[in-house]
Design a protein around this motif. Structure first.
Motif, PDB file in Angstrom:
ATOM      1  N   LYS A   1       0.838  -1.200   0.000  1.00  0.00           N
ATOM      2  CA  LYS A   1       0.000   0.000   0.000  1.00  0.00           C
ATOM      3  C   LYS A   1       0.868   1.244   0.000  1.00  0.00           C
ATOM      4  N   GLU A   2       0.368   2.281  -0.658  1.00  0.00           N
ATOM      5  CA  GLU A   2       1.097   3.537  -0.760  1.00  0.00           C
ATOM      6  C   GLU A   2       1.246   4.176   0.625  1.00  0.00           C
ATOM      7  N   THR A   3       2.445   4.715   0.866  1.00  0.00           N
ATOM      8  CA  THR A   3       2.712   5.358   2.145  1.00  0.00           C
ATOM      9  C   THR A   3       2.035   6.722   2.193  1.00  0.00           C
ATOM     10  N   GLN A   4       1.253   6.953   3.225  1.00  0.00           N
ATOM     11  CA  GLN A   4       0.571   8.230   3.388  1.00  0.00           C
ATOM     12  C   GLN A   4       1.426   9.170   4.236  1.00  0.00           C
ATOM     13  N   VAL A   5       1.527  10.423   3.791  1.00  0.00           N
ATOM     14  CA  VAL A   5       2.249  11.447   4.544  1.00  0.00           C
ATOM     15  C   VAL A   5       1.265  12.092   5.514  1.00  0.00           C
ATOM     16  N   ASN A   6       1.449  11.847   6.796  1.00  0.00           N
ATOM     17  CA  ASN A   6       0.527  12.353   7.805  1.00  0.00           C
ATOM     18  C   ASN A   6       0.928  13.759   8.236  1.00  0.00           C
ATOM     19  N   LEU A   7      -0.066  14.598   8.434  1.00  0.00           N
ATOM     20  CA  LEU A   7       0.178  15.974   8.853  1.00  0.00           C
ATOM     21  C   LEU A   7       0.232  16.034  10.369  1.00  0.00           C
ATOM     22  N   SER A   8       1.313  16.584  10.899  1.00  0.00           N
ATOM     23  CA  SER A   8       1.452  16.715  12.344  1.00  0.00           C
ATOM     24  C   SER A   8       0.651  17.921  12.830  1.00  0.00           C
ATOM     25  N   ALA A   9       0.446  17.953  14.141  1.00  0.00           N
ATOM     26  CA  ALA A   9      -0.325  19.061  14.721  1.00  0.00           C
ATOM     27  C   ALA A   9       0.411  20.387  14.553  1.00  0.00           C
ATOM     28  N   GLU A  10       1.771  20.357  14.581  1.00  0.00           N
ATOM     29  CA  GLU A  10       2.532  21.600  14.427  1.00  0.00           C
ATOM     30  C   GLU A  10       2.417  22.170  13.025  1.00  0.00           C
ATOM     31  N   ASP A  11       2.238  21.289  12.018  1.00  0.00           N
ATOM     32  CA  ASP A  11       2.182  21.757  10.637  1.00  0.00           C
ATOM     33  C   ASP A  11       0.783  22.151  10.186  1.00  0.00           C
ATOM     34  N   GLU A  12      -0.229  21.854  10.982  1.00  0.00           N
ATOM     35  CA  GLU A  12      -1.594  22.187  10.573  1.00  0.00           C
ATOM     36  C   GLU A  12      -1.765  23.704  10.532  1.00  0.00           C
ATOM     37  N   ASN A  13      -2.318  24.184   9.434  1.00  0.00           N
ATOM     38  CA  ASN A  13      -2.521  25.615   9.166  1.00  0.00           C
ATOM     39  C   ASN A  13      -1.210  26.374   9.023  1.00  0.00           C
ATOM     40  N   SER A  14      -0.103  25.654   8.888  1.00  0.00           N
ATOM     41  CA  SER A  14       1.174  26.335   8.677  1.00  0.00           C
ATOM     42  C   SER A  14       1.227  26.910   7.270  1.00  0.00           C
ATOM     43  N   LEU A  15       2.131  27.859   7.054  1.00  0.00           N
ATOM     44  CA  LEU A  15       2.256  28.539   5.766  1.00  0.00           C
ATOM     45  C   LEU A  15       3.700  28.458   5.288  1.00  0.00           C
ATOM     46  N   LEU A  16       3.888  27.827   4.138  1.00  0.00           N
ATOM     47  CA  LEU A  16       5.172  27.848   3.448  1.00  0.00           C
ATOM     48  C   LEU A  16       5.155  29.043   2.506  1.00  0.00           C
ATOM     49  N   VAL A  17       6.060  29.989   2.723  1.00  0.00           N
ATOM     50  CA  VAL A  17       6.084  31.247   1.964  1.00  0.00           C
ATOM     51  C   VAL A  17       7.356  31.268   1.115  1.00  0.00           C
ATOM     52  N   ILE A  18       7.188  31.494  -0.175  1.00  0.00           N
ATOM     53  CA  ILE A  18       8.286  31.541  -1.131  1.00  0.00           C
ATOM     54  C   ILE A  18       8.354  32.946  -1.708  1.00  0.00           C
ATOM     55  N   GLY A  19       9.539  33.553  -1.686  1.00  0.00           N
ATOM     56  CA  GLY A  19       9.736  34.880  -2.264  1.00  0.00           C
ATOM     57  C   GLY A  19      10.554  34.804  -3.540  1.00  0.00           C
ATOM     58  N   ASP A  20      10.159  35.584  -4.567  1.00  0.00           N
ATOM     59  CA  ASP A  20      10.916  35.603  -5.817  1.00  0.00           C
ATOM     60  C   ASP A  20      11.475  36.993  -6.064  1.00  0.00           C
ATOM     61  N   ASP A  21      12.174  37.148  -7.192  1.00  0.00           N
ATOM     62  CA  ASP A  21      12.849  38.416  -7.479  1.00  0.00           C
ATOM     63  C   ASP A  21      11.960  39.398  -8.225  1.00  0.00           C
ATOM     64  N   ASN A  22      10.650  39.163  -8.215  1.00  0.00           N
ATOM     65  CA  ASN A  22       9.723  40.134  -8.787  1.00  0.00           C
ATOM     66  C   ASN A  22       8.776  40.681  -7.721  1.00  0.00           C
ATOM     67  N   GLY A  23       9.181  40.575  -6.468  1.00  0.00           N
ATOM     68  CA  GLY A  23       8.386  41.137  -5.389  1.00  0.00           C
ATOM     69  C   GLY A  23       7.146  40.363  -5.053  1.00  0.00           C
ATOM     70  N   LYS A  24       7.088  39.095  -5.363  1.00  0.00           N
ATOM     71  CA  LYS A  24       5.903  38.288  -5.086  1.00  0.00           C
ATOM     72  C   LYS A  24       6.170  37.303  -3.958  1.00  0.00           C
ATOM     73  N   LEU A  25       5.120  37.079  -3.155  1.00  0.00           N
ATOM     74  CA  LEU A  25       5.117  36.053  -2.124  1.00  0.00           C
ATOM     75  C   LEU A  25       4.149  34.961  -2.551  1.00  0.00           C
ATOM     76  N   HIS A  26       4.617  33.726  -2.571  1.00  0.00           N
ATOM     77  CA  HIS A  26       3.788  32.586  -2.935  1.00  0.00           C
ATOM     78  C   HIS A  26       3.572  31.755  -1.671  1.00  0.00           C
ATOM     79  N   CYS A  27       2.316  31.607  -1.262  1.00  0.00           N
ATOM     80  CA  CYS A  27       1.990  30.927  -0.004  1.00  0.00           C
ATOM     81  C   CYS A  27       1.368  29.565  -0.282  1.00  0.00           C
TER      82      CYS A  27
END
Length: 854
Positions: free
Chosen positions: A221-247
């Motif tokens: 069976k395929e391995t499921q990636v479980n979300l921990s309590a610390e990562d719930e509602n977390s935001l990964l924010v990426i910044g580029d060289d055109n002044g944009k934030l990608h969340c």
């Protein structure tokens, strides 16, 4: 000042030059990531702080990609790595395997890819406001009566088999780091890859987990990636060289691009821990950090202040799982019937048999234009068997019992799969996707969700296509069931005629085939099958109402009014409430065989339309973002300061210290200056609350000489600052050596929160940028309004590996994980220090290790 105050955890001697990024330390584990380059490609190596290597993997698809930024998830289980242009890969900290890949979509009007400059991963807000629905009506955050609650009680659909990565001999026996195999072609189509989704969860869509099949046929069976309590509602924010934030919500669900200022790089991004508010300092591409404004730019995301975005993200995730399941089922059915590059379809068995028969009739019996169908029809109806047909029945290898059994098993298995998969997998999955889209359509009619920007026309078209697909899937099961019966009668007919051709009357059994069924298969099954129309031809355009089903009505109010009128009429006339047979109003004399029924094309068009609906709504967070500059200062208002050249700032480090009061956070700056008088080390702090109140230039500063005091009064030693980094909200770590010497280097701590600062009010700062503050500090210093003092070092330790040149720093100031990693300029040696330990503890550990070894 304490000497050798910190314990040395390890000294790493690296085999190749490495890079140490500032965010390399794991927040809650004793782990650090190093980036190296070998064979033209970047490699990622995870080390334990005690000096042992955990894993080493190659990252990047080709030589043009390089690691530009990385960020740890709040739980420390995942590492997000950006590869320069619009691609982020998330690796497991356990074994280095790829958990998922994220792609930043390019806009339609601007296809130019922007380079990723930085990445941050912030913890989510735990105390989001409760919805109006009482908790008693919720189960695992799912509202009773919602689409997901309906899917939750439905039986799980059967899993699909997927091919796992097949290991080659090179993968098994090559030395570490020498694998040169080509990159694997992604098996997931682009429409599914670009579908906004949280972490894959098959149970959310009432699906069983896929079954992986390896090269030896073993399943798992395929391995499921479980979300921990610390990562719930977390935001990964990426910044580029055109002044944009990608969340990305939970590090997976794309929330769209947030534009701050064009042609800038977001720096020092800080997120308020209690609300979705970002504070950052954009830096223009042509300037340095000294030209950045002191007042922050604020980015408010009001949609993230409630559970609505997450609730819709779960709907989008379930819809993606169902759509991907439907596409794989229809692809399996198409492959088993029409075949593929590596598999012969069951559809080809009949035409191949016809071709062999006609070839024999042409080559051996002189028929110029033989017709196998005509020969078989004459045999079936009149019992006329030509010499060529009789010879083919009695002597052909294709007429042996073994060949017939193979033909029978191939076609029967395919038709049974078409029948069962359509009924048991395809139709239920389409119906469940229809349930989800009905709820999305309901959301689009609620005024509270106007910021989501639903496109009701697209949703309505998707629902219409789903009804078409459900009808066509039912017809496919019906057609496969009928053709399976005709095929069995046809094979029974062949076996009967083969027995007649063998001249064995004693073993002859009575015919068991139906002449009409055999004739039907000869006309529409043997050479040309009606099932082909489900996988070839144009996309269906018919209305399900043409088949006698209720027609689709897009006017919800009209549908409700009609239902109420019918209910009132039924209550007034008792005869209408009695049982009545359902009679179709469609014209039964009208032939429906001309209707297009290409289910394969319809499913792929449906996937594109559904994905467009969910992609557009997922970017509502970015579209509703409120971007404002405190104090009205922007980087484009910053003029060049003639008093402070760019070369005067050796480095600038920044940190935002959190305070208990809402919005009352402090931005700290550590600036190393080389003025005409002497090298200086300047610390500054700015309350963000003052900036928000319209007083952006309220600054406290303290200026120090690059020197340290000895034990005796007047014993001052000039030092050269190599690097510095904020350790936590109280301590600053610096690396220095005695000026004019080749080493050794020292790591030391400065309690910057306890220093005495002097306030620079608006009257003393003549501009909005950091260089204006520096110029005014230098001016006041020359005028004698500021006084200099040595750097007040509390604790220090001599470094074992680093002696000269530049150094890179990565720190982890979290309580219980307080370590500092210092990489030398060559990138081949790294000191790892335990900031909570001391020399005595280190000696005890060494003696314990010696006794254990003895």
């Amino acid at each position: 000042m304490e000497h050798n105050a910190f314990a040395s955890l390890a000294v790493l001697r690296l085999s190749s030059p490495c890079r140490l990024l500032p965010s390399a330390c794991c927040p809650d584990k004793d782990l650090v990531v190093l980036v190296s380059r070998l064979g033209g490609r970047d490699r990622l190596t995870l080390w334990k702080m005690q000096g042992t290597k955990k894993w080493d993997i190659e990252v990047g698809r080709d030589e043009s990609e390089s690691v530009s930024a990385l960020a740890w998830s709040p739980c420390g289980q995942t590492i997000a790595v950006s590869h320069g242009f619009s691609r982020i890969t998330l690796y497991s900290a356990q074994d280095g395997r790829i958990e998922r890949s994220l792609t930043i979509p390019t806009s339609s009007h601007n296809v130019e890819q922007r380079r990723i400059t930085e990445a941050w991963w912030f913890s989510g807000c735990r105390d989001l406001p409760r919805s109006t629905i009482p908790d008693i009506f919720k189960r695992n955050e799912i509202n009773t009566g919602s689409a997901l609650s309906i899917l939750k009680v439905l039986p799980l659909l059967d899993p699909l088999r997927e091919e796992d990565h097949k290991l080659t001999a090179t993968d098994l026996f090559a030395f570490q780091g020498t694998q040169t195999g080509a990159a694997l072609k992604p098996s997931t189509p682009e429409v599914i890859n670009d579908w906004p989704s949280l972490l894959p969860d098959s149970s959310l869509a009432s699906l069983c987990s896929p079954i992986l099949t390896d090269e030896q046929g073993k399943t798992a069976k395929e391995t499921q990636v479980n979300l921990s309590a610390e990562d719930e509602n977390s935001l990964l924010v990426i910044g580029d060289d055109n002044g944009k934030l990608h969340c990305f919500l939970d590090g997976s669900y794309y929330l769209g691009p947030i534009s701050t200022l064009p042609s800038t790089v977001p720096t020092a991004v800080f997120k308020d821990p209690k609300r979705p508010l970002f504070l950052l300092h954009p830096q223009t591409l042509t300037s340095d950090l000294s030209s950045v404004t002191l007042a922050p730019l604020s980015v408010d995301l009001p949609l993230l202040a409630s559970h609505r975005i997450r609730d819709f993200a779960r709907l989008s995730s379930a819809a993606r799982e169902l759509m991907w399941y439907i596409m794989r089922v229809i692809e399996d059915l198409r492959e088993v019937w029409l075949g593929s590059d590596s598999l012969t379809g069951a559809r080809e068995a009949g035409p191949k048999w016809i071709q062999l028969l006609e070839t024999r009739l042409r080559d051996q019996f002189g028929q110029k234009e033989p017709s196998a169908i005509l020969e078989l029809t004459g045999l079936l109806v009149a019992g006329l068997c030509s010499e060529g047909l009789s010879d083919f029945f009695s002597s052909s290898e294709q007429m042996s019992e073994r060949a017939l059994q193979k033909w029978e098993s191939t076609v029967t298995d395919a038709l049974v799969k078409l029948r069962d998969f359509s009924t048991l997998q395809l139709v239920p999955a389409l119906q469940r996707l229809h349930i989800i889209l009905e709820e999305v359509r309901g959301w689009s009619l609620i005024p509270q969700f106007v910021l989501f920007g639903f496109n009701t026309d697209d949703i309505t078209h998707c629902l219409f296509s789903l009804k078409q697909a459900i009808v066509i899937a039912h017809l496919l099961a019906f057609q496969a069931r009928g053709e399976l019966g005709s095929f069995k009668h046809f094979l029974s007919f062949l076996r009967y005629e083969i027995a007649l051709a063998g001249n064995s009357p004693e073993t002859r059994s009575p015919p068991e085939h139906d002449i009409l069924e055999v004739n039907h298969y000869l006309m529409s099954g043997l050479k040309t099958s009606q099932i082909d129309r489900w996988f070839t031809g144009p996309a269906p355009q018919f209305d399900p109402g043409d088949l006698g089903l209720p027609r689709h009505n897009t006017d919800t109010n009209k549908v409700l009014e009609e239902a109420l009128e019918q209910a009132h009429a039924a209550l007034q006339d008792p005869s209408k409430t009695s049982w009545q047979p359902k009679v179709s109003t469609a014209d039964k004399s009208e032939d429906k065989s001309h209707l297009d029924r290409n289910l394969w094309v319809l499913v792929h068009d449906l996937a594109v339309r559904c994905q467009r609906v969910f992609v557009h709504v997922s970017k509502a967070t970015a579209r509703s973002a409120i971007v404002s500059g405190s104090g009205g200062a922007t980087p484009f208002q910053v003029g060049a300061s003639e008093t402070v050249p760019s070369s005067a700032c050796q480095f600038i480090r920044e940190r935002v210290a959190q305070r208990n009061e809402p919005g009352n956070h402090l931005q700290h700056l550590a600036i190393h200056l080389t003025s005409e008088m002497r090298p200086l080390f300047c610390l500054a702090r700015t309350p963000y609350a003052k900036c928000a109140a319209g007083v952006p230039l309220y600054i406290d500063v303290t200026v120090m000489e690059c020197s340290i005091a000895g034990h005796e009064p007047g014993d001052i030693t000039d030092v050269h600052l190599c690097n510095a980094e904020f350790f936590d909200d109280e301590i600053l770590v610096i690396v220095y050596k005695v000026r004019g010497t080749d080493g050794p280097m020292f790591a030391a701590t400065v309690h910057y929160s306890a220093l005495e600062y002097q306030t620079q009010s608006e009257g003393y700062v003549n501009g909005p940028a950091r260089k204006d503050m520096i110029a005014n500090v230098l001016q006041r210093l020359n005028e004698g309004h500021l006084w200099l003092k040595p750097i007040p070092i509390k604790r220090r330790r001599q470094l074992t590996a680093c002696r000269d040149g530049s150094v890179s720093l990565a720190v982890n100031g979290r309580i219980g994980r307080r370590v500092v990693c210092i990489l030398d300029g060559d990138g081949t040696t790294m000191d790892i220090l335990d900031m909570e330990g001391d020399e005595e503890m280190e000696a005890e550990d060494e003696s314990e290790m010696d006794s254990t070894g003895a």
